[in-house]
Scaffold this motif. Structure first.
Motif, short mmCIF file in Angstrom:
data_model
loop_
_atom_site.label_atom_id
_atom_site.label_comp_id
_atom_site.label_asym_id
_atom_site.label_seq_id
_atom_site.Cartn_x
_atom_site.Cartn_y
_atom_site.Cartn_z
N PRO A 22 0.80 -0.97 -0.19
CA PRO A 22 0.18 0.14 -0.13
C PRO A 22 1.16 1.05 0.24
O PRO A 22 1.76 1.23 1.00
N VAL A 23 0.14 2.55 -0.66
CA VAL A 23 0.55 3.42 -0.73
C VAL A 23 -0.11 4.58 -0.38
O VAL A 23 -1.34 4.59 -0.82
N VAL A 24 0.18 5.26 0.22
CA VAL A 24 -1.35 6.76 0.79
C VAL A 24 -0.65 7.34 0.17
O VAL A 24 -0.12 7.89 1.31
N LEU A 25 -1.07 8.26 0.01
CA LEU A 25 -1.12 10.03 -0.48
C LEU A 25 -1.74 10.75 0.79
O LEU A 25 -3.62 10.47 -0.13
N ILE A 26 -1.33 11.78 0.87
CA ILE A 26 -1.76 12.59 1.60
C ILE A 26 -2.07 14.42 1.15
O ILE A 26 -0.21 14.67 0.86
N HIS A 27 -2.58 14.67 0.79
CA HIS A 27 -3.12 16.06 0.05
C HIS A 27 -2.73 17.00 0.32
O HIS A 27 -2.49 17.02 1.62
N LEU A 43 1.55 4.69 -10.02
CA LEU A 43 1.32 3.47 -9.18
C LEU A 43 1.18 2.93 -9.60
O LEU A 43 1.43 1.24 -8.56
N THR A 44 -0.30 2.47 -9.74
CA THR A 44 -1.18 1.05 -9.84
C THR A 44 -0.43 0.33 -10.90
O THR A 44 -0.57 -1.03 -10.77
N GLU A 45 -0.36 1.23 -12.27
CA GLU A 45 0.73 0.73 -13.11
C GLU A 45 2.03 -0.67 -12.52
O GLU A 45 2.27 -1.62 -13.31
N ALA A 46 2.28 0.59 -11.58
CA ALA A 46 3.60 -0.48 -10.92
C ALA A 46 3.44 -1.22 -10.21
O ALA A 46 3.99 -1.79 -9.65
N GLY A 47 2.25 -1.84 -9.19
CA GLY A 47 2.20 -2.38 -9.07
C GLY A 47 1.19 -2.45 -7.58
O GLY A 47 0.89 -3.28 -6.17
N TYR A 48 1.65 -1.59 -7.28
CA TYR A 48 1.09 -0.77 -5.86
C TYR A 48 -0.36 -0.73 -5.95
O TYR A 48 -1.14 -0.48 -7.12
N ARG A 49 -1.11 -0.82 -4.24
CA ARG A 49 -2.57 -0.43 -3.69
C ARG A 49 -2.35 0.80 -4.11
O ARG A 49 -1.49 1.08 -2.22
N VAL A 50 -2.95 1.81 -4.36
CA VAL A 50 -3.38 3.29 -3.76
C VAL A 50 -4.02 3.71 -2.91
O VAL A 50 -5.69 3.40 -3.43
N VAL A 51 -3.88 4.17 -2.31
CA VAL A 51 -5.23 5.00 -1.29
C VAL A 51 -4.59 6.42 -1.13
O VAL A 51 -3.61 6.97 -0.64
N THR A 52 -5.94 6.82 -1.36
CA THR A 52 -5.95 8.64 -0.91
C THR A 52 -6.76 8.81 -0.45
O THR A 52 -8.23 8.18 -0.04
N TYR A 53 -7.07 9.74 0.61
CA TYR A 53 -8.43 10.33 1.27
C TYR A 53 -8.67 11.73 1.57
O TYR A 53 -7.42 12.39 1.01
N ASP A 54 -9.67 12.25 1.90
CA ASP A 54 -9.50 14.02 1.27
C ASP A 54 -9.35 14.19 3.56
O ASP A 54 -10.37 13.25 3.91
N ARG A 55 -8.65 14.92 3.36
CA ARG A 55 -8.27 15.80 5.19
C ARG A 55 -10.33 16.42 5.50
O ARG A 55 -10.50 16.20 5.20
N ARG A 56 -10.52 16.06 6.68
CA ARG A 56 -11.57 16.20 7.59
C ARG A 56 -11.47 17.74 7.28
O ARG A 56 -11.04 19.10 6.56
N GLY A 57 -12.69 18.87 6.55
CA GLY A 57 -12.86 19.99 5.90
C GLY A 57 -12.71 19.75 4.47
O GLY A 57 -12.65 21.09 4.55
N PHE A 58 -12.44 19.76 3.91
CA PHE A 58 -11.52 19.09 2.52
C PHE A 58 -12.51 17.76 1.78
O PHE A 58 -13.15 16.71 2.25
N ALA A 89 3.34 0.19 4.83
CA ALA A 89 2.52 1.11 4.13
C ALA A 89 3.48 1.95 3.63
O ALA A 89 4.66 2.46 4.69
N SER A 90 3.66 2.72 2.54
CA SER A 90 4.52 4.26 2.44
C SER A 90 3.83 5.31 2.56
O SER A 90 2.28 5.09 1.56
N LEU A 91 4.41 5.88 3.43
CA LEU A 91 3.84 7.35 3.79
C LEU A 91 3.84 8.92 2.87
O LEU A 91 5.28 9.17 2.82
N VAL A 92 2.82 9.12 1.66
CA VAL A 92 3.15 10.22 0.93
C VAL A 92 3.21 11.14 1.08
O VAL A 92 1.32 11.39 0.87
N GLY A 93 3.29 12.32 2.04
CA GLY A 93 2.68 13.25 2.08
C GLY A 93 3.17 15.15 1.42
O GLY A 93 5.00 14.96 1.03
#
Length: 272
Positions: A22-27, A43-58, A89-93
């Motif tokens: 998993p790679v978690v992308l934080i906006h 990222l998905t093409e490279a085989g990773y499971r990608v998770v994004t989410y919207d910060r509270r308020g956004f 997981a890899s966390l990408v902020g």
């Protein structure tokens, strides 16, 4: 997928699924998880499971009256990781999202984390004060920005997103790309966005001191929003063994302006 709940606040999550790491992308501010649209396919093409989410308020997440501090943001991230049972997981902020990465690691530890990426990110400590004269943002400027945003959100976001994608006076993205970002900003609750500005000057130095997982710092050398010298360079120096990649002529929104370079460097790091 169903939203994740932390307390009474629903966090909107997008998950590509699959059995990849998993790679978690934080906006960044004032956008949403949709701002990673240039990274998710690569990222998905490279085989990773990608998770994004919207910060509270956004974006599509809940917009409570309060809770716009980094301890709460880190707890929201923990709620996402626990609900999806993400491990290794890899966390990408990006930008403000780098604060979530730092505070999460400092507050919740590294048991679920494989690696960390700080992209044009605000740590270690943006505040400029008598006690910290080398910062990039003083409290008077914070208060002025909050007042301007509350007075006229569309005008404030319009000016902010121009600087976001500019290196000096040169806009480094198309007008269509800038407008797309403005569309995401329009989904934010203006009061939530205003409260978040105060969170930018949080002190992440103790959090970074606890980071021992592999870490990448990527930052544009022409970032006028979060200057390399104030943030990216110092985060690199604070995290032992971290890698630093500087994008030449890169503005703040470097994941859009220099998409190919950003994706290449990120994928090379994740593959290690």
């Amino acid at each position: 997928m169903p939203n994740v709940t932390n307390g009474s606040v629903e966090i909107h999550v997008e998950d590509t699924g699959g059995d990849g790491r998993p790679v978690v992308l934080i906006h960044g501010w004032p956008l949403s998880g949709a701002s990673w649209s240039n990274q998710v396919p690569a990222l998905t093409e490279a085989g990773y499971r990608v998770v994004t989410y919207d910060r509270r308020g956004f974006g599509q997440s809940g917009k409570p009256a309060d809770g716009y501090d980094y301890d709460t943001f880190a707890d929201d991230l923990e709620a996402v990781l626990e609900a999806l049972d993400l491990r290794d997981a890899s966390l990408v902020g990006f930008s403000m999202g780098g604060g979530e990465v730092a505070r999460y690691l400092g507050r919740h530890g590294q048991d679920r984390v494989h690696s960390a990426v700080f992209a044009a990110a605000i740590p270690p400590f943006l505040l400029k004060s008598d006690d910290h004269p080398d910062g990039g943002l003083d409290l008077a400027t914070v208060e002025s920005m909050q007042a301007d945003l509350r007075k006229d959100p569309p005008a404030f976001f319009d000016g902010f997103m121009t600087g976001f994608f500019s290196a000096g006076d040169d806009l480094k993205v198309t007008e269509a790309q800038r407008q797309e970002a403005l569309g995401l900003a329009a989904q934010a609750d203006p009061e939530a966005a205003a409260q978040c500005i105060a969170a930018w000057v949080s002190d992440f130095r103790d959090d970074l001191a606890k980071v021992t997982v592999p870490t990448l710092v990527i930052h544009g050398d022409s970032d006028g929003t979060v200057p390399l010298e104030v943030s990216g360079q110092r985060t690199h120096e604070a995290v032992a063994g971290s890698e630093l990649h500087v994008v030449a002529d890169g503005p703040h929104g470097v994941n859009v302006s220099h998409q190919d370079e950003f994706n290449r460097v990120l994928l090379e790091f994740l593959a290690k």
